[in-house]
Design a protein around this motif. Structure first.
Motif, PDB file in Angstrom:
ATOM      1  N   GLU A 149     -27.062 -45.608  29.580  1.00  0.00           N
ATOM      2  CA  GLU A 149     -27.956 -46.635  29.013  1.00  0.00           C
ATOM      3  C   GLU A 149     -27.196 -47.956  28.886  1.00  0.00           C
ATOM      4  OE1 GLU A 149     -31.102 -46.377  28.119  1.00  0.00           O
ATOM      5  OE2 GLU A 149     -31.379 -44.201  28.152  1.00  0.00           O
ATOM      6  N   ALA A 163     -29.291 -56.680  35.269  1.00  0.00           N
ATOM      7  CA  ALA A 163     -30.171 -55.516  35.100  1.00  0.00           C
ATOM      8  C   ALA A 163     -30.544 -54.945  36.475  1.00  0.00           C
ATOM      9  CB  ALA A 163     -31.429 -55.917  34.337  1.00  0.00           C
ATOM     10  N   THR A 167     -29.242 -51.329  37.671  1.00  0.00           N
ATOM     11  CA  THR A 167     -30.316 -50.343  37.912  1.00  0.00           C
ATOM     12  C   THR A 167     -30.176 -49.767  39.323  1.00  0.00           C
ATOM     13  OG1 THR A 167     -31.780 -51.488  36.385  1.00  0.00           O
ATOM     14  CG2 THR A 167     -32.835 -49.993  37.943  1.00  0.00           C
ATOM     15  N   LYS A 171     -28.090 -47.005  36.731  1.00  0.00           N
ATOM     16  CA  LYS A 171     -28.072 -47.086  35.261  1.00  0.00           C
ATOM     17  C   LYS A 171     -29.484 -47.332  34.730  1.00  0.00           C
ATOM     18  CE  LYS A 171     -23.851 -46.706  35.969  1.00  0.00           C
ATOM     19  NZ  LYS A 171     -23.279 -45.361  35.813  1.00  0.00           N
ATOM     20  N   ARG A 172     -29.716 -46.897  33.491  1.00  0.00           N
ATOM     21  CA  ARG A 172     -31.008 -47.200  32.844  1.00  0.00           C
ATOM     22  C   ARG A 172     -30.817 -48.474  32.045  1.00  0.00           C
ATOM     23  NH1 ARG A 172     -34.913 -43.490  31.651  1.00  0.00           N
ATOM     24  NH2 ARG A 172     -34.900 -43.939  29.425  1.00  0.00           N
ATOM     25  N   CYS A 173     -31.522 -49.527  32.447  1.00  0.00           N
ATOM     26  CA  CYS A 173     -31.278 -50.843  31.856  1.00  0.00           C
ATOM     27  C   CYS A 173     -32.465 -51.302  31.019  1.00  0.00           C
ATOM     28  CB  CYS A 173     -31.026 -51.872  32.959  1.00  0.00           C
ATOM     29  SG  CYS A 173     -29.464 -51.589  33.809  1.00  0.00           S
ATOM     30  N   THR A 174     -32.149 -51.903  29.870  1.00  0.00           N
ATOM     31  CA  THR A 174     -33.170 -52.515  29.021  1.00  0.00           C
ATOM     32  C   THR A 174     -32.759 -53.951  28.754  1.00  0.00           C
ATOM     33  OG1 THR A 174     -33.533 -50.388  27.947  1.00  0.00           O
ATOM     34  CG2 THR A 174     -34.421 -52.330  26.825  1.00  0.00           C
ATOM     35  N   GLU A 200     -39.603 -54.163  36.546  1.00  0.00           N
ATOM     36  CA  GLU A 200     -40.189 -52.977  35.892  1.00  0.00           C
ATOM     37  C   GLU A 200     -40.536 -51.899  36.922  1.00  0.00           C
ATOM     38  OE1 GLU A 200     -42.106 -54.968  31.845  1.00  0.00           O
ATOM     39  OE2 GLU A 200     -43.285 -54.973  33.695  1.00  0.00           O
ATOM     40  N   HIS A 202     -38.934 -51.137  39.359  1.00  0.00           N
ATOM     41  CA  HIS A 202     -37.700 -50.413  39.704  1.00  0.00           C
ATOM     42  C   HIS A 202     -37.076 -49.737  38.488  1.00  0.00           C
ATOM     43  CE1 HIS A 202     -38.126 -52.889  43.316  1.00  0.00           C
ATOM     44  NE2 HIS A 202     -37.466 -51.916  43.904  1.00  0.00           N
ATOM     45  N   GLY A 203     -37.776 -49.791  37.353  1.00  0.00           N
ATOM     46  CA  GLY A 203     -37.320 -49.005  36.196  1.00  0.00           C
ATOM     47  C   GLY A 203     -36.686 -49.795  35.067  1.00  0.00           C
ATOM     48  N   VAL A 204     -36.552 -51.131  35.222  1.00  0.00           N
ATOM     49  CA  VAL A 204     -35.954 -51.916  34.131  1.00  0.00           C
ATOM     50  C   VAL A 204     -36.979 -52.028  33.002  1.00  0.00           C
ATOM     51  CG1 VAL A 204     -34.953 -54.147  33.466  1.00  0.00           C
ATOM     52  CG2 VAL A 204     -34.586 -53.249  35.791  1.00  0.00           C
ATOM     53  N   ARG A 205     -36.533 -51.836  31.758  1.00  0.00           N
ATOM     54  CA  ARG A 205     -37.427 -51.977  30.599  1.00  0.00           C
ATOM     55  C   ARG A 205     -37.145 -53.304  29.895  1.00  0.00           C
ATOM     56  NH1 ARG A 205     -35.511 -46.380  28.325  1.00  0.00           N
ATOM     57  NH2 ARG A 205     -33.637 -47.349  29.137  1.00  0.00           N
TER      58      ARG A 205
END
Ligand SMILES: Cc1cc2nc3c(=O)[nH]c(=O)nc-3n(C[C@H](O)[C@H](O)[C@H](O)COP(=O)(O)OP(=O)(O)OC[C@H]3O[C@@H](n4cnc5c(N)ncnc54)[C@H](O)[C@@H]3O)c2cc1C
Length: 411
Positions: A149, A163, A167, A171-174, A200, A202-205
């Motif tokens: 994280e 990010a 990602t 990695k999980r990015c916020t 988003e 691609h998984g970025v929060r």
């Protein structure tokens, strides 16, 4: 009189100084040139530090502005790990951190910018990173190797680029930001929503409209980011991209006049308040011919073009800095944006050409009836038009349909 003498002294080892050195030699300057920078590396390009250098796809040598051998081959004395400690602008001398003194004919002060630091509880925990130099990118890459994280603080291009890069590395990015939508401070909310959407997908929060209250860890290392209102985000590592401030430590001590934006005040030709002393790049607050005002712009191409402008003046031309500012940013290999112009005081109206759905659009930003800046994804030809309209200060009051139409004929 110093221990040594340079016809031109370039202070700061960034691209503004390096571009000046290159343009001097390409322009036939035969005098002595010394470039003094406090970093261990020869002048390099910072943009890869949040993109391909951070991911490991590009190496240090690829990031250099010129190969290390260029300086000796072109008779430019390159001093790395050397700071200019003191400048006497009347005597034209400097004191260097290696304890030597040097006298100069002309000097360029191009000391760049420093990251702005967040001063909250827990800000000294391990695992918190700022990004300005290649060595910061090395540290981040090493540190996130076992992280899952990662929290990015700041919704401008550094936070978004990092990010995207991390990602793409798994990695999980916020991203935590004050603004409601990523990149909206620079480009407005409609374009910002497009870029945030790409990230988003691609998984970025994203957590918008909030601020960081503190960082917490059970030992030395960060484990949580606590936001205002108490919301907690798990964090194995944190990268902060919360702005930069011009590095005017040397300039202030040398009594160069500073401007209201915190930079060294310069005229259109980038002359400072001291005769024979010029400024360029991120720390330079220059009179912009396109804005009829002083501006300070932290863009790679602006630093390069500033360096070239100073070189032209040192070669005897009376040249103002007139290049329309250019900026680009890459979100991994998912999306690239480019912009021309600069809107220091915002804009009144946005006109969109093309479509966000197709991922090919231009946003024209108008102040009154004039174009002040333009952003483009996938429509580079529009940026040439934008440069022309900005330089000519074209009245666009009757041209909204043409601006909005994908092949509209612009005045
Ligand atoms: C991670 C990152 C990504 C970026 N990506 C983009 C991008 O995609 N597109 C874009 O347009 N721009 C981008 N930028 C901005 C761009 O890199 C800067 O505008 C540019 O580097 C400015 O160059 P400069 O020469 O003015 O200053 P700097 O690059 O800051 O160089 C100044 C140098 O002077 C040194 N120095 C300071 N004081 C002294 C002293 N007294 N004596 C000796 N040396 C001194 C500093 O240590 C530094 O090495 C990015 C910046 C960063 C940090």
């Amino acid at each position: 009189m110093g221990d040594r003498q340079a016809d031109v002294l370039l202070v700061g080892g960034g691209v503004a100084s390096a571009a000046c050195a290159v343009a001097l030699r390409e322009g036939g300057f035969e005098g002595s040139v010394v470039l003094a920078g406090r970093e261990p590396d020869p002048p390099y390009e910072r943009p890869p530090a949040s993109k391909s250098y951070l991911s490991g796809a590009q190496g240090r040598d690829d990031a250099l502005y010129r190969p290390e051998s260029w300086y000796a081959d072109n008779d430019v004395e390159l001093l790395t790990r050397v700071s200019v400690m003191k400048m006497d602008t009347a005597a034209h001398t400097v004191k260097l951190s290696d304890r030597s003194e040097l006298s100069f004919g002309s000097a360029l002060v191009a000391t760049g910018a420093n990251v702005r630091r967040l001063n909250v509880d827990g800000a000294d925990l391990e695992g918190l990173h700022y990004l300005r130099a290649l060595r910061n990118a090395d540290t981040i890459r090493g540190d996130v190797e076992h992280a899952s994280e990662v929290v990015l603080i700041g919704g401008s291009y550094i936070g978004c680029e990092v990010a995207a890069t991390l990602t793409a590395m798994g990695k999980r990015c916020t991203v935590v930001m004050q603004e409601p939508v990523a990149l909206s401070r620079g480009f407005g909310e409609q374009a910002g929503r497009f870029f945030q959407g790409v990230l988003e997908e691609h998984g970025v929060r994203f957590v918008g409209e909030t601020t960081v209250e503190r960082f917490e860890g059970s030992g030395e290392r960060v484990e949580k980011v606590v936001l205002e209102g108490g919301r907690e985000l798990a964090a194995d590592a944190v990268v902060l991209g919360v702005g930069a401030t011009p590095d005017v430590m040397l300039a202030r001590a040398a009594k160069l006049e500073l401007g209201p934006l915190g930079g060294v005040l310069c005229d259109e030709r980038l002359r400072t308040s001291a005769a024979g002393v010029w400024a360029a790049g991120d720390m330079c607050e220059f009179r912009s011919v396109h804005h009829d005002a002083h501006v300070r712009i932290e863009h790679f191409e602006v630093a390069v073009e500033h360096g070239r402008t100073v070189a032209a003046n040192l070669l005897g031309e009376e040249r103002a800095y007139e290049v329309v500012p250019y900026f680009w940013s890459d979100l991994a290999d998912w999306c690239s944006l480019e912009s021309v112009g600069f809107a220091p005081d915002g804009w009144d109206e946005e006109v969109v050409r093309g479509s966000f759905e197709d991922g090919a659009f231009t946003v024209w930003y108008l102040r009154g009836d004039r174009l002040i800046t333009a952003l483009s994804v996938g429509r580079p030809g529009d940026l040439d038009e934008a440069r022309r309209l900005i330089v000519a200060r074209t009245d666009l009051s009757g041209a909204h349909d043409a601006l909005a139409s994908p092949d509209g004929k612009l005045p």
